[in-house]
Design an enzyme around this catalytic site. Sequence first.
Site, PDB file in Angstrom:
ATOM      1  N   SER A  30      -9.872   2.987  -5.786  1.00 15.66           N
ATOM      2  CA  SER A  30     -11.102   3.731  -5.564  1.00 15.66           C
ATOM      3  C   SER A  30     -11.846   3.846  -6.884  1.00 15.66           C
ATOM      4  O   SER A  30     -11.245   4.042  -7.944  1.00 15.66           O
ATOM      5  CB  SER A  30     -10.685   5.088  -5.000  1.00 15.66           C
ATOM      6  N   GLY A  31     -13.164   3.680  -6.838  1.00 14.75           N
ATOM      7  CA  GLY A  31     -13.969   3.770  -8.063  1.00 14.75           C
ATOM      8  C   GLY A  31     -15.142   4.695  -7.823  1.00 14.75           C
ATOM      9  O   GLY A  31     -15.198   5.390  -6.808  1.00 14.75           O
ATOM     10  N   GLY A  32     -16.072   4.678  -8.757  1.00 14.23           N
ATOM     11  CA  GLY A  32     -17.216   5.572  -8.665  1.00 14.23           C
ATOM     12  C   GLY A  32     -18.063   5.313  -7.428  1.00 14.23           C
ATOM     13  O   GLY A  32     -18.675   6.232  -6.888  1.00 14.23           O
ATOM     14  N   PHE A  33     -18.113   4.067  -6.995  1.00 15.63           N
ATOM     15  CA  PHE A  33     -19.014   3.723  -5.895  1.00 15.63           C
ATOM     16  C   PHE A  33     -18.352   3.772  -4.530  1.00 15.63           C
ATOM     17  O   PHE A  33     -19.005   3.909  -3.521  1.00 15.63           O
ATOM     18  CB  PHE A  33     -19.600   2.327  -6.100  1.00 15.63           C
ATOM     19  N   GLY A  34     -17.055   3.595  -4.480  1.00 17.90           N
ATOM     20  CA  GLY A  34     -16.417   3.590  -3.169  1.00 17.90           C
ATOM     21  C   GLY A  34     -14.961   3.193  -3.234  1.00 17.90           C
ATOM     22  O   GLY A  34     -14.361   3.112  -4.308  1.00 17.90           O
ATOM     23  N   LYS A  51     -14.870  -3.669  -0.352  1.00 18.09           N
ATOM     24  CA  LYS A  51     -15.344  -2.492  -1.089  1.00 18.09           C
ATOM     25  C   LYS A  51     -16.261  -1.706  -0.164  1.00 18.09           C
ATOM     26  O   LYS A  51     -17.325  -2.189   0.230  1.00 18.09           O
ATOM     27  CB  LYS A  51     -16.116  -2.949  -2.327  1.00 18.09           C
ATOM     28  N   ASP A 151     -21.048  -3.628 -17.546  1.00 19.81           N
ATOM     29  CA  ASP A 151     -19.963  -2.683 -17.256  1.00 19.81           C
ATOM     30  C   ASP A 151     -18.612  -3.355 -17.516  1.00 19.81           C
ATOM     31  O   ASP A 151     -17.669  -3.191 -16.749  1.00 19.81           O
ATOM     32  CB  ASP A 151     -20.074  -2.188 -15.811  1.00 19.81           C
TER      33      ASP A 151
HETATM   34  P1  ATP Z   1     -16.047   2.033 -11.239  1.00 24.35           P
HETATM   35  O1  ATP Z   1     -16.529   1.035 -10.239  1.00 24.35           O
HETATM   36  O2  ATP Z   1     -16.365   3.425 -10.859  1.00 24.35           O
HETATM   37  O3  ATP Z   1     -16.456   1.700 -12.632  1.00 24.35           O
HETATM   38  P2  ATP Z   1     -13.492   0.807 -10.965  1.00 24.35           P
HETATM   39  O4  ATP Z   1     -14.009  -0.433 -11.615  1.00 24.35           O
HETATM   40  O5  ATP Z   1     -12.085   1.227 -11.290  1.00 24.35           O
HETATM   41  O6  ATP Z   1     -14.455   2.026 -11.242  1.00 24.35           O
HETATM   42  P3  ATP Z   1     -13.586  -0.414  -8.349  1.00 24.35           P
HETATM   43  O7  ATP Z   1     -14.356  -1.620  -8.730  1.00 24.35           O
HETATM   44  O8  ATP Z   1     -14.005   0.286  -7.123  1.00 24.35           O
HETATM   45  O9  ATP Z   1     -13.608   0.741  -9.383  1.00 24.35           O
HETATM   46  O10 ATP Z   1     -12.048  -0.832  -8.243  1.00 24.35           O
HETATM   47  C1  ATP Z   1     -10.987   0.115  -8.145  1.00 24.35           C
HETATM   48  C2  ATP Z   1      -9.651  -0.607  -8.239  1.00 24.35           C
HETATM   49  O11 ATP Z   1      -9.440  -1.357  -7.045  1.00 24.35           O
HETATM   50  C3  ATP Z   1      -9.549  -1.634  -9.368  1.00 24.35           C
HETATM   51  O12 ATP Z   1      -9.213  -1.040 -10.591  1.00 24.35           O
HETATM   52  C4  ATP Z   1      -8.465  -2.565  -8.830  1.00 24.35           C
HETATM   53  O13 ATP Z   1      -7.183  -2.011  -9.062  1.00 24.35           O
HETATM   54  C5  ATP Z   1      -8.739  -2.557  -7.329  1.00 24.35           C
HETATM   55  N1  ATP Z   1      -9.576  -3.708  -6.926  1.00 24.35           N
HETATM   56  C6  ATP Z   1     -10.920  -3.801  -6.980  1.00 24.35           C
HETATM   57  N2  ATP Z   1     -11.360  -4.974  -6.494  1.00 24.35           N
HETATM   58  C7  ATP Z   1     -10.254  -5.674  -6.126  1.00 24.35           C
HETATM   59  C8  ATP Z   1     -10.020  -6.991  -5.577  1.00 24.35           C
HETATM   60  N3  ATP Z   1     -11.022  -7.824  -5.306  1.00 24.35           N
HETATM   61  N4  ATP Z   1      -8.750  -7.366  -5.332  1.00 24.35           N
HETATM   62  C9  ATP Z   1      -7.719  -6.523  -5.608  1.00 24.35           C
HETATM   63  N5  ATP Z   1      -7.864  -5.293  -6.139  1.00 24.35           N
HETATM   64  C10 ATP Z   1      -9.113  -4.857  -6.404  1.00 24.35           C
END
Ligand code: ATP
Length: 350
Positions: A30-34, A51, A151
């Site tokens: 989970s991240g800032g956007f979803g 996502k 980013d």
């Molecule tokens: P933010 O987007 O808020 O900067 P973030 O980069 O941690 O934060 P996300 O891009 O939503 O947030 O990703 C969260 C986590 O989900 C990642 O750190 C990774 O562990 C996992 N993840 C994201 N995309 C994938 C993918 N395509 N395949 C496998 N795991 C993924």
Amino acid sequence: PDLGYMDLLSCPVLTLVHHDCLESWKLIGSGGFGEIHRAKHKTWGMDVAIKLLHYNDGTDSCLLREADLMRHGGNPNVLRILGVYQSQPKGERSAIQMGLVMEYMERGSLADLQVALTGPPPWPLTFRIINQIALGMNFLHQLTPPLLHLDLKPSNVLLDDSLNAKLTDFGLAKIAKSTSKVIEEKDEDAAGTTSYMPPEAFRSSRYVPTFSSDIYSYGILLWSVITGKQPYSINVSSLVRFRVLEGDRPDLKYLDRSQADGLVDLTDLMMRCWESDPNKRPTFMGCIEVTKKVYELHKQRVPDAVHSILKQLDNKDKNSSSFASLCTTTQTKNVQLKEHTDPTVKTQAT
Ligand code: ATP
């Protein structure tokens, strides 16, 4: 069938992936956007990452912009976007949840790896990751029009089953134009994580990101990958800004340059990337010249390094899953249940 890069790039509208095409959902991050979920595509016969945005109130256009930008992923070190997810058939607008369908990266992010290892990976693998990130970034900067990432940080570098690195999360990327868009202060959140942001971003509310903004982030990322640590011990954003503006950078005392051939060159590159004056920073073409040379020195030992790390990670997974199976608390059961629940149902329920 798997979609080729050219199919995606020539496709005027991205492939729509309906909810019915996917099964075996699992929440993976989970991240800032979803939220990020893994699911199996029934007819493609492969796992994909989806996502899903937290909210649906006008953020669809943001998601589609990200999808459009990620379609540029025709490079081995840039994550592929396979389509746009839609939870309900068209027409039932209020119930629709949109998402991005992306290549699934089995080993998560570089940030996950850093947490799992509590130190840098073996040098040959570290040098390959560093080179692959530079190759992916150079590809984005060489597009017409060029694409700034804006980013770049460990959680936006994903790793496949052989620990090859791919860039993701172009949510903040802007197409670089000769007449650059001025970012107002209220867009500050969209300028990336503070530790990876260049000092010029803090100097003016009318900061205009350029190629050298990404290079600065790459310099900080180099330090983080080589040391396996977070750039600053303080995690108060305003203090990091203050110190960075004063000229502070991540501490070189954590970096023993005699530990591996090429570390001296990489340290020199890192310091040029995080120069206060953006004009003194190199380009990604320049970075590749250095990172490729260092990677070549250690290339032969990459397979052993990958093998040993995968073994470590799998052992860790085994240990944690046998621990989880011993846990019989309601809380653990709930988490497991939640992870296997249809995300659209879960979103409505929470
Ligand atoms: P933010 O987007 O808020 O900067 P973030 O980069 O941690 O934060 P996300 O891009 O939503 O947030 O990703 C969260 C986590 O989900 C990642 O750190 C990774 O562990 C996992 N993840 C994201 N995309 C994938 C993918 N395509 N395949 C496998 N795991 C993924």
